[in-house]
Design a protein around this motif. Structure first.
Motif, PDB file in Angstrom:
ATOM      1  N   ARG A  88      -1.513   3.637   8.512  1.00  0.00           N
ATOM      2  CA  ARG A  88      -0.781   4.724   7.870  1.00  0.00           C
ATOM      3  C   ARG A  88       0.005   5.532   8.899  1.00  0.00           C
ATOM      4  O   ARG A  88       1.130   5.981   8.637  1.00  0.00           O
ATOM      5  CB  ARG A  88      -1.764   5.619   7.110  1.00  0.00           C
ATOM      6  N   LYS A  89      -0.566   5.743  10.070  1.00  0.00           N
ATOM      7  CA  LYS A  89       0.117   6.502  11.113  1.00  0.00           C
ATOM      8  C   LYS A  89       1.367   5.778  11.587  1.00  0.00           C
ATOM      9  O   LYS A  89       2.426   6.400  11.782  1.00  0.00           O
ATOM     10  CB  LYS A  89      -0.842   6.745  12.289  1.00  0.00           C
ATOM     11  N   GLU A  90       1.269   4.472  11.796  1.00  0.00           N
ATOM     12  CA  GLU A  90       2.442   3.707  12.241  1.00  0.00           C
ATOM     13  C   GLU A  90       3.550   3.732  11.200  1.00  0.00           C
ATOM     14  O   GLU A  90       4.737   3.868  11.535  1.00  0.00           O
ATOM     15  CB  GLU A  90       2.028   2.266  12.549  1.00  0.00           C
ATOM     16  N   LYS A  91       3.186   3.611   9.936  1.00  0.00           N
ATOM     17  CA  LYS A  91       4.189   3.642   8.880  1.00  0.00           C
ATOM     18  C   LYS A  91       4.847   5.006   8.782  1.00  0.00           C
ATOM     19  O   LYS A  91       6.061   5.110   8.554  1.00  0.00           O
ATOM     20  CB  LYS A  91       3.538   3.240   7.550  1.00  0.00           C
ATOM     21  N   LEU A  92       4.062   6.054   8.960  1.00  0.00           N
ATOM     22  CA  LEU A  92       4.620   7.394   8.877  1.00  0.00           C
ATOM     23  C   LEU A  92       5.563   7.678  10.041  1.00  0.00           C
ATOM     24  O   LEU A  92       6.618   8.306   9.870  1.00  0.00           O
ATOM     25  CB  LEU A  92       3.488   8.420   8.853  1.00  0.00           C
ATOM     26  N   VAL A  93       5.221   7.193  11.228  1.00  0.00           N
ATOM     27  CA  VAL A  93       6.095   7.388  12.389  1.00  0.00           C
ATOM     28  C   VAL A  93       7.426   6.665  12.186  1.00  0.00           C
ATOM     29  O   VAL A  93       8.501   7.202  12.480  1.00  0.00           O
ATOM     30  CB  VAL A  93       5.396   6.897  13.674  1.00  0.00           C
ATOM     31  N   LEU A 136       4.195 -10.506   5.891  1.00  0.00           N
ATOM     32  CA  LEU A 136       4.370  -9.406   6.842  1.00  0.00           C
ATOM     33  C   LEU A 136       3.021  -8.894   7.324  1.00  0.00           C
ATOM     34  O   LEU A 136       2.029  -8.932   6.602  1.00  0.00           O
ATOM     35  CB  LEU A 136       5.162  -8.266   6.198  1.00  0.00           C
ATOM     36  N   SER A 137       3.002  -8.414   8.552  1.00  0.00           N
ATOM     37  CA  SER A 137       1.771  -7.882   9.147  1.00  0.00           C
ATOM     38  C   SER A 137       1.521  -6.463   8.657  1.00  0.00           C
ATOM     39  O   SER A 137       2.457  -5.664   8.508  1.00  0.00           O
ATOM     40  CB  SER A 137       1.871  -7.881  10.677  1.00  0.00           C
ATOM     41  N   CYS A 138       0.263  -6.169   8.397  1.00  0.00           N
ATOM     42  CA  CYS A 138      -0.102  -4.835   7.939  1.00  0.00           C
ATOM     43  C   CYS A 138      -0.036  -3.848   9.096  1.00  0.00           C
ATOM     44  O   CYS A 138      -0.260  -4.208  10.264  1.00  0.00           O
ATOM     45  CB  CYS A 138      -1.514  -4.835   7.346  1.00  0.00           C
ATOM     46  N   ASP A 195       3.621  -2.585  -0.049  1.00  0.00           N
ATOM     47  CA  ASP A 195       2.604  -3.437   0.560  1.00  0.00           C
ATOM     48  C   ASP A 195       2.011  -2.752   1.780  1.00  0.00           C
ATOM     49  O   ASP A 195       2.374  -1.623   2.130  1.00  0.00           O
ATOM     50  CB  ASP A 195       3.207  -4.791   0.929  1.00  0.00           C
ATOM     51  N   CYS A 196       1.099  -3.439   2.462  1.00  0.00           N
ATOM     52  CA  CYS A 196       0.395  -2.838   3.597  1.00  0.00           C
ATOM     53  C   CYS A 196       1.278  -2.677   4.828  1.00  0.00           C
ATOM     54  O   CYS A 196       0.949  -1.897   5.724  1.00  0.00           O
ATOM     55  CB  CYS A 196      -0.839  -3.669   3.947  1.00  0.00           C
ATOM     56  N   SER A 197       2.399  -3.392   4.886  1.00  0.00           N
ATOM     57  CA  SER A 197       3.311  -3.224   6.022  1.00  0.00           C
ATOM     58  C   SER A 197       4.211  -2.015   5.835  1.00  0.00           C
ATOM     59  O   SER A 197       4.738  -1.466   6.801  1.00  0.00           O
ATOM     60  CB  SER A 197       4.172  -4.473   6.204  1.00  0.00           C
ATOM     61  N   GLY A 198       4.431  -1.608   4.592  1.00  0.00           N
ATOM     62  CA  GLY A 198       5.290  -0.471   4.301  1.00  0.00           C
ATOM     63  C   GLY A 198       6.742  -0.825   4.093  1.00  0.00           C
ATOM     64  O   GLY A 198       7.532   0.049   3.720  1.00  0.00           O
ATOM     65  N   PHE A 199       7.123  -2.091   4.300  1.00  0.00           N
ATOM     66  CA  PHE A 199       8.526  -2.486   4.183  1.00  0.00           C
ATOM     67  C   PHE A 199       8.834  -3.247   2.893  1.00  0.00           C
ATOM     68  O   PHE A 199       9.987  -3.333   2.493  1.00  0.00           O
ATOM     69  CB  PHE A 199       8.931  -3.352   5.377  1.00  0.00           C
ATOM     70  N   GLY A 200       7.826  -3.805   2.262  1.00  0.00           N
ATOM     71  CA  GLY A 200       8.036  -4.574   1.041  1.00  0.00           C
ATOM     72  C   GLY A 200       7.384  -3.912  -0.157  1.00  0.00           C
ATOM     73  O   GLY A 200       6.558  -2.988  -0.020  1.00  0.00           O
ATOM     74  N   VAL A 201       7.748  -4.366  -1.351  1.00  0.00           N
ATOM     75  CA  VAL A 201       7.191  -3.824  -2.589  1.00  0.00           C
ATOM     76  C   VAL A 201       6.793  -4.974  -3.508  1.00  0.00           C
ATOM     77  O   VAL A 201       7.390  -6.060  -3.483  1.00  0.00           O
ATOM     78  CB  VAL A 201       8.195  -2.895  -3.307  1.00  0.00           C
ATOM     79  N   TYR A 202       5.772  -4.714  -4.306  1.00  0.00           N
ATOM     80  CA  TYR A 202       5.334  -5.627  -5.362  1.00  0.00           C
ATOM     81  C   TYR A 202       5.794  -5.056  -6.698  1.00  0.00           C
ATOM     82  O   TYR A 202       5.672  -3.842  -6.945  1.00  0.00           O
ATOM     83  CB  TYR A 202       3.817  -5.777  -5.360  1.00  0.00           C
ATOM     84  N   ILE A 203       6.301  -5.924  -7.571  1.00  0.00           N
ATOM     85  CA  ILE A 203       6.702  -5.497  -8.907  1.00  0.00           C
ATOM     86  C   ILE A 203       6.091  -6.444  -9.931  1.00  0.00           C
ATOM     87  O   ILE A 203       5.734  -7.589  -9.617  1.00  0.00           O
ATOM     88  CB  ILE A 203       8.240  -5.470  -9.063  1.00  0.00           C
TER      89      ILE A 203
END
Length: 648
Positions: free
Chosen positions: A396-401, A391-393, A302-310
């Motif tokens: 890309r930079k924040e997720k990578l850090v 969850l809040s989006c 997802d856009c937050s980087g912590f969850g997934v859609y299946i």
């Protein structure tokens, strides 16, 4: 931009669409990018076409568009790579890589990866190798599966003739590394800046075909579909940290995803999603067996980087057949679809919903009805619309850090081993160092004493003790005269003279004690080396052309003969103005201490000249001090005493 594309102008009202979309890309802003034939479409989260662009070449439906930085996409079309810039008002298309017509070289592009941090594009050409280009189109380097490095052949150890790269390049943004595999089942690690191999690991015993996934958390994941295995490798060495057996996987596409908690999630045909932590902890969703379902579409973060859609598909007539290490699953037809949003690291399912018809999901108010939709496309739009996601989006930079921080923390941790053994080793090492230090100290002292043994150290120390006794006596006399002078001044008597002589005598003693002494200085023909017992102070140097003397260093001597000489030369009643001083520049006299050295004249007070010689040095100078009490002369010339000087 936003207008209906000419692609749909030929469709009749009731005719079903035949346009198929390629593998999609979900952007950070919720835009879904996908190709169809010779066109690239950008969809909003609700399925409406935001813009489209004609490409002149047919897209590869198995390779999704690749994010190339702000406002840029890279798309694989036939034997070319196109770069689409949509940051301006209108979209522009340019050929980033592709040979001109007539060159006769086949360019089958197996995959593309882009590193925005290093401004580089990496792609694999079948039977030709791995290529790295800068984003300005300049070739950075290229590499094949075999390389002679440091005098050794690396890569394709089984066969070098029919060996070539078979996978798309995978970039680890945190480690600035590129990973790729070959036909022999070997995995390569290369730097993003050079074609040198960092390490190669052979997994050919498991299978020759597998999927590589960069964790961006200090791990590299290798999925073996035929064996239903997931392996975690250390990015620095390529060593296997753990391996996990999971349910049967699709042989066509089973690419896992890694969220920014470091959990890897992969779909299985047994109807479950398998999620594994960076340390090898396994979680299965749903926890209960689903005998009539399959999960054949890759999950999407997802856009937050912590969850997934299946996406889970319920099918009819599902059959499972196991042949040795291989498992095959077949089904008659799909019945319904379920979409679920969950966070693997927390083990929480936030949202799940079932759809019996894809038209029920897509609706009729958007542009998706122009295309043939499958589970992969529908799951992309569910993820883009943030359906059921609280969850809040994040960018890309924040997720990578957040992801790279886990890799940094891992690299900072050190293996301590057996702490008790380490402490014992450090204790033993400290004991050895202390013993060595004591041994060095003992050897130094022993050597110094042995060297001083022949230097007449006893005579040297005795002279210094005498000078110190003399100094205390003079100090005592000065204090006594000072007190008497104060008392006589109060009674009206004039102060007695002699204080100046005592002060001058004290200054000369201080000079002697502060002068650099060297042992054996008074021996005839002795070698004057570096002082073994240095005394800090001034070095008195006297130079004169006196009987071949060339030594500038001076060794002061203190004995009764000096007093006698000074008294003989200068009587207390002599007229000092009539004395010929030049005759006293030097003399040939010597005593037992001087050893025949040249004698030089030195000023001496009258009290010293009038003192009587005694056998005790302290008594002699006490008598000398007492002899100054009767001295009433003012302005008399001080007597002279001698000191010896000799050449090296």
């Amino acid at each position: 931009m936003g207008a209906r594309h000419p692609l749909f102008s030929d469709e009749e009202g009731g005719r079903r669409a035949v346009h198929r979309l390629s593998k999609p890309l979900v952007g950070d802003d919720g835009t879904v990018y996908a190709c169809s034939d010779k066109n690239l479409f950008a969809f909003e989260g609700n399925g409406t076409i935001a813009w489209s662009v004609h490409l002149n070449w047919t897209c590869n439906p198995l390779i999704s568009p690749i994010y190339g930085g702000r406002g840029k996409l890279y798309v694989v079309v036939e034997d070319r790579i196109l770069r689409i810039d949509f940051s301006a008002a209108g979209s522009t298309v340019e050929v980033f890589f592709g040979l001109e017509q007539g060159q006769g070289v086949e360019n089958e592009i197996l995959g593309v990866a882009v590193s925005t941090l290093s401004s580089s594009v990496y792609f694999t050409l079948k039977n030709r190798g791995l290529f790295a280009y800068l984003t300005n189109g300049e070739l950075l380097w290229n590499a094949g599966p075999v390389r002679n490095q440091f005098g050794y052949r690396q890569g394709c150890r089984r066969s070098s003739k029919e060996c070539y790269f078979t996978s798309a390049p995978v970039v680890d943004y945190c480690e600035a590394a590129v990973y790729i595999s070959n036909t022999d089942g070997e995995v390569y690690s290369l730097s993003t800046r050079s074609p040198h191999f960092k390490w190669i690991r052979d997994f050919g015993s498991l299978d020759k075909s597998f999927v590589i996934t960069a964790g961006n958390n200090g791990r590299l994941y290798v999925t073996v579909p035929a064996k239903a295995l997931v392996l975690a490798l250390d990015i620095s060495t390529g060593d296997t940290l753990w391996q996990m057996s999971i349910g049967p996987l699709s042989m066509t596409d089973c690419t896992p995803v890694v969220d920014f908690n470091g959990w890897i999630s992969i779909s299985s045909l047994d109807g479950s999603l398998y999620s594994i932590s960076p340390t090898g902890t396994l979680q299965k969703f749903p926890t209960t067996p689903t005998l009539d379902s399959v999960v054949q579409v890759n999950p999407i973060t997802d856009c937050s980087g912590f969850g997934v859609y299946i996406s889970q598909t319920q099918v009819e007539g599902k059959r499972i057949r196991i042949l040795g290490d291989y498992t095959s699953i077949s089904a008659m037809k799909p019945v319904s679809m379920s979409f679920t949003f969950l966070v693997p690291a927390m083990g929480l399912v936030y949202w799940s919903e079932r759809y019996s018809d894809q038209l029920q999901f897509s609706g009729g108010e958007n542009d998706l009805h122009h295309f043939m939709l499958d589970e992969r496309i529908l799951l992309a739009f569910v993820a883009a619309s943030k359906t059921g996601n609280p969850l809040s989006c994040r960018s890309r930079k924040e997720k990578l850090v957040a992801s790279c921080f886990q890799a940094g923390s891992k690299n900072l941790s050190l293996y301590t081993g057996d702490e008790r053994m380490i402490l014992l080793f450090l204790f033993f090492e400290s004991i050895v160092l202390i013993v060595l230090a004591l041994l060095v100290r003992f050897c130094y002292i022993f050597w110094s004493k042995k060297k001083l043994k022949s230097k007449n150290l006893g005579s040297f120390l005795q002279k210094r003790r005498m000078l110190q006794l003399e100094k205390r006596a003079v100090d005592w006399k000065i204090s006594e005269l000072t007190q008497k002078s104060d008392d006589e001044a109060t009674e009206g008597h004039p102060p007695k003279e002699g204080m100046n002589d005592l002060l001058r005598r004290k200054e000369r003693i201080h000079q002697k004690l502060s002068t650099t002494y060297s042992l054996e200085r008074d021996k005839v023909g002795g070698h004057l080396g570096m002082s073994l017992l240095p005394l800090y102070g001034r070095n008195h140097s006297f130079q004169d052309a006196a009987k071949g003397s060339s030594d500038g260093e001076t060794s002061w001597e203190e004995d009764e003969q000096d007093n006698a000489k000074g008294k003989a030369k200068f009587g207390e009643g002599e007229d000092h103005d009539s004395i010929d001083w030049s005759s006293w520049s030097s003399n040939g006299e010597s005593d037992s201490d001087s050893g025949g050295a040249v004698q030089w004249a030195s000023p001496m007070s009258e009290s010293e000249a009038g003192s009587s010689a005694t056998s005790s040095e302290e008594g002699r100078w006490m008598d000398s001090v007492k002899g100054t009490n009767g001295d009433t002369r003012t302005g008399g010339m001080p007597k002279w005493r001698t000191f010896s000087s000799r050449s090296h």
